[in-house]
Design a protein around this motif. Structure first.
Motif: not given
Length: 167
Positions: A73-93
């Motif tokens: 999922h991306y907020p409007k106008g946002k791309v991966f590197k702005e939302v998930y670049l340093n995101y700590d994905f959980l194992p269930e993700d």
């Protein structure tokens, strides 16, 4: 991991094109900040099948060249590197430790038709559509003029990096 499946018989593909597609996808993801192991699928179909999928998934009873089905999922106008670049994905993700980015469905029949319309090679058209779709999986869009300009710029930068130019 990139899965490529060819369910159509209209256009003959070869291993060279698949290898190029894999390199394009990997490069694009790296450039856009995807550092985790990933998974995405690419399905080659004909015009009839993509029309069916377009009708089923989007309520549009028309052929199209490519469809992208992002899993993030991306907020409007946002791309991966702005939302998930340093995101700590959980194992269930993740699935078996891999980030599931989504699916791409591409009509090779439509790509061949458009190749003629745009007066460039089939390879360039397919590569353009793959990059376009990968960017959609990463949150890019082209509904607003500003977003469209950014997406087109990224597409051309990546194509130029691989020397895939209009002939």
């Amino acid at each position: 991991m990139i899965y490529i499946e060819d369910e159509q018989v209209v256009i003959k593909t070869d291993k060279e094109l698949e290898i190029l597609i894999e390199k394009l996808v990997e490069y694009t993801l790296k450039e856009e900040g995807v550092t985790k192991e990933f998974e995405l699928s690419i399905l080659f179909v004909d015009n009839e099948r993509i029309k069916d999928i377009n009708r089923e998934e989007r309520g549009k009873d028309i052929e199209t060249d490519v469809l992208s089905f992002p899993m993030l999922h991306y907020p409007k106008g946002k791309v991966f590197k702005e939302v998930y670049l340093n995101y700590d994905f959980l194992p269930e993700d993740l699935y078996e430790g891999r980030l599931i980015l989504g699916d791409i469905v591409l009509s090779l029949e439509k790509a061949e038709e458009q190749r003629g319309e745009f007066d460039h090679s089939f390879k360039r058209e397919v590569c353009y559509l793959i990059i376009h779709s990968v960017l959609h999986l990463l949150g890019y869009d082209h509904m607003e003029e500003e977003e469209k300009a950014l997406m087109r710029k990224r597409e051309e930068e990546i194509l130029q990096k691989f020397n895939i130019i209009r002939e």
